[in-house]
Design an enzyme around this catalytic site. Structure first.
Site, PDB file in Angstrom:
ATOM      1  N   VAL B 151      -0.497  -1.644  -7.845  1.00  0.00           N
ATOM      2  CA  VAL B 151       0.654  -2.521  -7.553  1.00  0.00           C
ATOM      3  C   VAL B 151       1.718  -1.649  -6.888  1.00  0.00           C
ATOM      4  O   VAL B 151       2.109  -0.616  -7.441  1.00  0.00           O
ATOM      5  CB  VAL B 151       1.244  -3.167  -8.821  1.00  0.00           C
ATOM      6  CG1 VAL B 151       2.379  -4.127  -8.442  1.00  0.00           C
ATOM      7  CG2 VAL B 151       0.177  -3.897  -9.625  1.00  0.00           C
ATOM      8  N   GLU B 152       2.174  -2.053  -5.701  1.00  0.00           N
ATOM      9  CA  GLU B 152       3.227  -1.308  -5.020  1.00  0.00           C
ATOM     10  C   GLU B 152       4.585  -1.898  -5.396  1.00  0.00           C
ATOM     11  O   GLU B 152       4.859  -3.061  -5.092  1.00  0.00           O
ATOM     12  CB  GLU B 152       3.020  -1.367  -3.501  1.00  0.00           C
ATOM     13  CG  GLU B 152       1.752  -0.655  -3.074  1.00  0.00           C
ATOM     14  CD  GLU B 152       1.533  -0.711  -1.564  1.00  0.00           C
ATOM     15  OE1 GLU B 152       1.618   0.333  -0.915  1.00  0.00           O
ATOM     16  OE2 GLU B 152       1.250  -1.818  -1.059  1.00  0.00           O
ATOM     17  N   VAL B 153       5.417  -1.092  -6.051  1.00  0.00           N
ATOM     18  CA  VAL B 153       6.756  -1.533  -6.437  1.00  0.00           C
ATOM     19  C   VAL B 153       7.731  -1.037  -5.368  1.00  0.00           C
ATOM     20  O   VAL B 153       7.892   0.173  -5.167  1.00  0.00           O
ATOM     21  CB  VAL B 153       7.133  -1.001  -7.832  1.00  0.00           C
ATOM     22  CG1 VAL B 153       8.602  -1.287  -8.146  1.00  0.00           C
ATOM     23  CG2 VAL B 153       6.221  -1.631  -8.894  1.00  0.00           C
TER      24      VAL B 153
END
Lengths: 298, 298
Positions: B151-153
């Protein structure tokens, strides 16, 4: 004739040569190996003992393999008898030219001579071959060749189709996944793809977008999981950010390299690489076993 | 507070939203979902039934999950009660601005609002937020989010650190591998890396170096096996062919695209994609199970 390979000469017994030899032995072939380095035979025995243990082989399995193995000081008198040559000498052009010319001179003219070279295009190292340079090509494996299926078969402009086909068939018969390059190109295919992703990775890290650690996770916990199973064309993703990538293409000045070095040290300075390599290879074997049952995956 | 998330609003129930909702449910969270599309609730039920079966869940497992699930026509009255929002609306800027502004208005000010957007930078879609835009960020998953860990935050310049930390912790608590981007950048990280490798792949194919099929094998039988386990920095390969890559950078004219199209059709024109997807996801689950036991791999 390569379809009927029974014995292979492994010229050069470093890490790559040793792994090739182990693969050939596990596939029932006879192997004759030479390497001028001091202690090369002992190094090979250590390598094969470890590889055999890693794949849960017993001591008697190992003995069975070694019955078909011979380490020799001079490979020349053995070359007329072998059915395939895998050359793994140093990546030095003049030396490679001499080694390949000698193999060419002493093997039967239809025997395929494959070099493991990752960097030298075959047209450059066949220049001293007098007998049959048309059967010389590159058979570039990925380390370790006994685990990673890919072999890049790279002909020079004069390599004949029969030898290309024979090399592809031979590698396939060992359970490898050979690919055929249609022309010589620096870095061949897989290393060029690696370079492309690496350059963008270095750019993102040195521009401060992401840590080296998170960059790696962006691959190994994301698209890397796909790339182990299907290649980029099959995945077929296209986005609208290409312009930005071209705008920000990485320039290798000292400041960039220093930033990159700092970030890599921050993420990986105290890493236990031995443990990573051990676990990586263990999971890789599970992955390959699982993947081999999926008949639609390449 | 996101460390104590018990209920999540899933705004938008397409493929990505449905997969997020399934993940949240399997982790014991309550999920309230909305989607204006016709048949959205039925589509979700189909999705979750299939996902549950794929992971060998029984009908009673599925019923247990659905006890904590509610599909609503209007999410607004439910927003004050949720502890986290995962927004999955269409990638249209004005619409996204309106959706996010409404979520901002109706949630408690400390609740993190994460958008699954893969393309829109958060600074562009928070412009209508009146209450607390500092808790809005991108939480970009990879499809399907219930399987792929990444997951890219991605914060916008005004996102507060507490919200970034809360989002990272929340995703970690679900077994995800979030990464933190330090600034907005088109394509974020993983899609930029994919674009880099794709551009080189397209170039090699359209220049006639290799078939599309062999190109894919060069990844999935070679470095892709590594990339599923360790990222490019950890692998750390550097070669001497960068100059050649820069020289041959791909230019998208119609001839190139036509060549590429021909090659792709040649390799994949008659492919059974359903079977590939089925086997790919099955092997992927094996791979992830095996990889999760290797504590030194990220």
């Amino acid at each position: 004739m390569s379809l009927n390979v029974r014995s292979v000469a492994v010229v050069g017994g470093g890490v790559i040569g040793a792994s090739w030899a182990y693969l050939f032995l596990t596939k029932g072939l006879r192997v004759v190996m030479s390497d001028p380095a001091k202690g090369a035979e002992d190094s090979f025995k250590l390598f094969i003992t470890k590889a055999n243990a890693d794949s849960d082989g017993s001591a008697s399995d190992l003995q069975k393999l070694l019955v078909r193995f011979e380490f020799v000081d001079d490979i020349t008198p053995h070359l007329p008898k072998v059915d395939f040559v895998q050359e793994n000498g140093p990546e030095r052009l003049e030396l490679k030219q001499r080694i390949v010319a000698s193999i060419d001179e002493h093997t039967r003219p239809e025997v395929v001579i494959a070099s493991s070279s990752s960097g030298l295009p075959p047209s450059q190292f066949i220049t001293e071959c007098k007998k049959a340079p048309g059967r010389v090509l590159v058979g570039h494996p990925f380390n370790p060749p006994h685990l990673i299926p890919l072999v890049e078969v790279v002909p020079h402009p004069g390599t004949n189709q029969a030898s290309i086909t024979a090399a592809l068939e031979f590698y396939k018969s060992l359970g490898k996944r050979p690919i055929q390059l249609r022309k010589e190109i620096p870095g061949f295919v897989a290393n060029r793809l690696q370079t492309a992703i690496n350059n963008e990775a270095y750019s993102l890290i040195s521009r401060g977008v992401v840590s080296a650690h998170d960059l790696d996770a962006a691959v190994s916990s994301g698209p890397g999981l796909r790339w182990a199973l299907t290649g980029p064309i099959a995945i077929n993703t296209l986005g609208g950010w290409e312009q930005d990538i071209l705008r920000n293409r990485f320039v290798w000045d000292e400041t960039d390299i220093a930033k990159l070095r700092d970030e890599v040290n921050k993420s990986y300075g105290s890493t236990d690489w031995d443990e990573i390599v051990r676990e990586r290879d263990s999971v890789l074997m599970d992955l390959l076993a699982s993947k081999s049952k999926a008949t639609s995956l390449d």
